[in-house]
Write an enzyme that holds these catalytic residues in place. Sequence first.
Site, short mmCIF file in Angstrom:
data_model
loop_
_atom_site.label_atom_id
_atom_site.label_comp_id
_atom_site.label_asym_id
_atom_site.label_seq_id
_atom_site.Cartn_x
_atom_site.Cartn_y
_atom_site.Cartn_z
N HIS A 1 -10.61 43.92 -17.68
CA HIS A 1 -11.38 44.24 -18.89
C HIS A 1 -12.63 43.36 -18.90
O HIS A 1 -12.58 42.21 -18.48
CB HIS A 1 -10.50 43.92 -20.11
CG HIS A 1 -11.21 44.09 -21.42
ND1 HIS A 1 -11.50 43.03 -22.26
CD2 HIS A 1 -11.67 45.19 -22.04
CE1 HIS A 1 -12.11 43.50 -23.35
NE2 HIS A 1 -12.23 44.79 -23.24
N ASN A 2 -13.77 43.92 -19.38
CA ASN A 2 -15.02 43.15 -19.41
C ASN A 2 -15.22 42.40 -18.09
O ASN A 2 -15.45 41.19 -18.06
CB ASN A 2 -15.00 42.12 -20.55
CG ASN A 2 -15.17 42.77 -21.91
OD1 ASN A 2 -15.45 43.97 -22.01
ND2 ASN A 2 -14.98 42.01 -22.96
N HIS B 1 -21.99 42.06 -22.77
CA HIS B 1 -21.12 42.37 -23.91
C HIS B 1 -22.02 42.58 -25.11
O HIS B 1 -22.59 41.63 -25.63
CB HIS B 1 -20.12 41.23 -24.14
CG HIS B 1 -18.93 41.66 -24.91
ND1 HIS B 1 -18.66 41.21 -26.18
CD2 HIS B 1 -17.95 42.54 -24.62
CE1 HIS B 1 -17.54 41.78 -26.62
NE2 HIS B 1 -17.10 42.59 -25.69
N GLU C 1 -18.39 52.01 -19.96
CA GLU C 1 -18.62 52.01 -21.40
C GLU C 1 -20.13 52.22 -21.56
O GLU C 1 -20.92 51.30 -21.38
CB GLU C 1 -18.20 50.66 -22.00
CG GLU C 1 -16.70 50.49 -22.13
CD GLU C 1 -16.09 51.53 -23.05
OE1 GLU C 1 -16.68 51.80 -24.12
OE2 GLU C 1 -15.04 52.09 -22.71
N GLU D 1 -14.53 47.30 -15.23
CA GLU D 1 -15.24 47.85 -16.39
C GLU D 1 -16.70 47.44 -16.37
O GLU D 1 -17.04 46.31 -15.99
CB GLU D 1 -14.58 47.34 -17.68
CG GLU D 1 -15.17 47.98 -18.92
CD GLU D 1 -14.61 47.40 -20.21
OE1 GLU D 1 -14.82 48.03 -21.25
OE2 GLU D 1 -13.99 46.31 -20.18
N ASP E 1 9.12 0.93 10.63
CA ASP E 1 8.22 -0.05 11.26
C ASP E 1 8.81 -0.51 12.60
O ASP E 1 9.29 -1.63 12.75
CB ASP E 1 8.02 -1.23 10.30
CG ASP E 1 7.08 -2.28 10.88
OD1 ASP E 1 6.39 -1.97 11.87
OD2 ASP E 1 7.04 -3.40 10.34
N TYR F 1 7.98 17.33 -19.21
CA TYR F 1 8.55 17.19 -20.55
C TYR F 1 7.84 16.08 -21.33
O TYR F 1 7.56 15.01 -20.80
CB TYR F 1 10.05 16.87 -20.45
CG TYR F 1 10.68 16.52 -21.78
CD1 TYR F 1 10.99 17.52 -22.70
CD2 TYR F 1 10.97 15.20 -22.11
CE1 TYR F 1 11.56 17.21 -23.93
CE2 TYR F 1 11.55 14.88 -23.33
CZ TYR F 1 11.84 15.88 -24.23
OH TYR F 1 12.41 15.57 -25.44
N SER G 1 7.44 -1.29 15.36
CA SER G 1 6.76 -2.39 16.06
C SER G 1 6.95 -3.72 15.33
O SER G 1 6.47 -4.76 15.80
CB SER G 1 5.27 -2.08 16.19
OG SER G 1 4.75 -1.83 14.89
N SER H 1 -8.24 55.99 -23.91
CA SER H 1 -8.11 54.54 -24.00
C SER H 1 -7.50 54.17 -25.34
O SER H 1 -7.81 54.81 -26.37
CB SER H 1 -9.48 53.87 -23.87
OG SER H 1 -9.93 53.95 -22.54
N GLU I 1 0.84 -1.21 0.00
CA GLU I 1 0.00 0.00 0.00
C GLU I 1 0.87 1.26 0.00
O GLU I 1 0.55 2.25 -0.65
CB GLU I 1 -0.92 0.00 1.24
CG GLU I 1 -2.01 -1.06 1.16
CD GLU I 1 -2.80 -1.16 2.47
OE1 GLU I 1 -4.03 -1.22 2.40
OE2 GLU I 1 -2.17 -1.16 3.56
N ASP J 1 -20.03 47.65 -19.05
CA ASP J 1 -20.62 47.97 -20.36
C ASP J 1 -22.13 48.10 -20.16
O ASP J 1 -22.80 47.08 -19.98
CB ASP J 1 -20.38 46.81 -21.35
CG ASP J 1 -19.11 47.00 -22.14
OD1 ASP J 1 -18.29 47.80 -21.72
OD2 ASP J 1 -18.94 46.32 -23.17
N LYS K 1 -14.94 56.79 -14.30
CA LYS K 1 -14.25 57.18 -15.54
C LYS K 1 -15.26 57.10 -16.66
O LYS K 1 -15.80 56.03 -16.96
CB LYS K 1 -13.08 56.23 -15.81
CG LYS K 1 -12.42 56.45 -17.16
CD LYS K 1 -11.67 55.21 -17.60
CE LYS K 1 -11.52 55.09 -19.08
NZ LYS K 1 -12.73 54.99 -19.86
#
Length: 755
Positions: free
Chosen positions: A304-305, A349, A383, A334, A182, A704, A184, A519, A157, A336, A432
């Site tokens: 952003h968004n 969006h 926006e 931001e 171990d 890799y 014991s 912007s 195990e 919108d 803004k």
Amino acid sequence: MDPEGSRIRDDPHVNVMMAGSTLRKVKSRSWKKQRHFRLLEDGLTIWYKSRWAGKGHSTFSVTELEAVREGHQSEVLQSIAEEFSADLCFTLVFHGRQGNLDLVAESPEEARAWIQGVRKLIHKAQTMDEKERLDQWVCDWFQKADKNKDGKMNFKEVRKLLKMMNVEMNEEHALHLFTMADKSESGSLEIEQFVHFYKILTQRDEVWKVFQDYSGDGEKLLLEELENFLMIEQQEGGRSAQHSQELIDRYEPSETAKKQGVMSLDGFQMYLCSQEGSILKPEHRGIYQDMNQPLNHYSISSSHNTYLLEDQLRGQSSLEAYIQALKRGCRCVEVDSWDGSDGEPVVYHGHTLTSKILFRDIISTLKEYAFKASDFPVILSLENHCGIEQQTVMAQHLRHILGDTLLTTLLDGQMPQQLPSPQELRGKILLKAKKIGGLVDCLDETLTDEVSDEEEMANDDAGSPTAEDPPADCLNENNKKSKSKLSRELSDLVVYCKSVHFHGFEHARSHSKCYEMSSFSESKAKRLAKEAGTDFVQYNTRQLSRIYPSGLRTDSSNYNPQDMWNVGCQIVALNFQTAGLEMDLNDGLFRQNSCCGYVLKPDFMRDSSTRFSPERPEERQGYIPLRLSIQVISGQQLPKVNQKEGSIVDPLVRVEIYGVPQDQAKEETSHINNNGFNPLWNETLNFVIHTPELALVRFVVEDYDKASRNDFIGQFTLPFTCIQAGYRHIHLLSKDGTAIPPSSLFINISISELK
């Protein structure tokens, strides 16, 4: 083994969790299913399953949790508020980008027990020291592998468990160590013995060698020997004997050694694995920069968004996205906004299938979460696609919901010659947006200052306009954008961040005010940086500029923010919901200064008469290139990439430098076959850094693969100026930027002037 652990098990709330509860897991108004939840015996794993799903169950660790929210504090729970009262509901919030878990208990008492119990366990997990953390990690693995739950493991195990832990080892060696542990002689290990077995297994020769170099008798470090190590290797000259004593008090596990004022190998390894032994300078973790300079003298963590959790075409708009960004220290979000069908402005969006959320709900979320991670100002970048009526509604929501938090007047009533500082604006939200009044070069101004995707493409197809060209909005006669007027109420809320079109650097030099900002799309900003780098740097010493991703990035991918930071752009907006290199760099830059979202730009980027150009770093005053030498020594407990049984990673380390063009570089080690547990490289990578003040260093570990792309294992990114020299550990982060203890790299760093 853990007195704190036994104390927490006596807690009545934790006892309720261990006994188990039936809770409703809620995903939507129509998806509400009962699940049986309980806390396992390790006091750290929460297990749950459906009553009907046979053997299927799920688990997660308390260490994955960031917080518990009470009541209807998620969109999902708000949607069922009429059905289930607030005192039954709670939300488990995970670190990183993992979705929340919304739960409903059967009684207020049960909800309270889970809320308080989980909070206590999170607090315990956060306050564990390195030794407790490691013991806990080993115990977790033991519990996972102990399938019959008898608290014992035979050799077979244990071998299987080692594979799970990413260890491939010689069977004879493993059996020898197993027999030693171990005590014991029962042919199996109990948890205490397994922890001992693990400790012998992880004895690190590379740390022992360093210890031997400074220890007179090879057994311990005397105070003076530890001081020598700190001065010579760690380059921490000027630290007192008192500092060495503090390290012994903090990290030495043996009480006897502590009393004698000496450090054992165990203590030495604990110190090297601690935050003080990490690559990031401890003094740069807190606020260490001057926060009294004008706002435009700082890089500002920007999203952003912000309303999107996924992509820009059909992703879900969510308040949770704002909460996540703000918790990560984001200081510019931001919104919108578009006309809603019932007189309430909505955010999504535009012209896509993304879902809609109410503007007022976003402002309420902003009010609650804006200053949890940092109390420096938040800029709300609007926006605005709404007609006058709903603009006025937005203005009312901003005033009523945000109250005094919203900055609506000049700080001192005077016309500013420069922007106020983050310190002066603490706890304030700045809007803004467009503002009535001031210079208007485009008479037919639209209310958005982002160029539409079609215009950006038309612009690029037509050949790059020069820096002095008028903006595309004015040139494009076929502009089909809705042209609407500006509401006076909304306009009046704009103080220090008035959106204006950019008409070239020459125009800005003679006409622009400090409170006017423009912007730029990523492509325009990149072009200006290349063609007129010094002009861009000078422009940013006087004004704020905001950069946003190209509209063609419909998958919400990101551009490299480094190009923009190189010319001093402050608000470099990224899609926070998208993991990867670009967000690693953003997290890396803002990791310093208490993750407050503001980082002071170097002095040569704050001086208005600067001649600095990222293309020609050697021409600036005080130019001193540095040599960075990184010996990659070893790796520790790297996570498995492929969870398939028997698969073990073949790790390599790559060091990447991001900065001015001359500093961009990558070097990597060879890969080690079949060892994610304790790979040894002992390879040195060398770099020359021309502008250290702007450079970021990213350490990446990959699995890799000769046939296909390497798999990502972990990374850590930090500013070059925050690096501690000497023997250091790098504590690796996941793709999401969250910790994956105890995975680390052990390296030796030296920095010197280039002779």
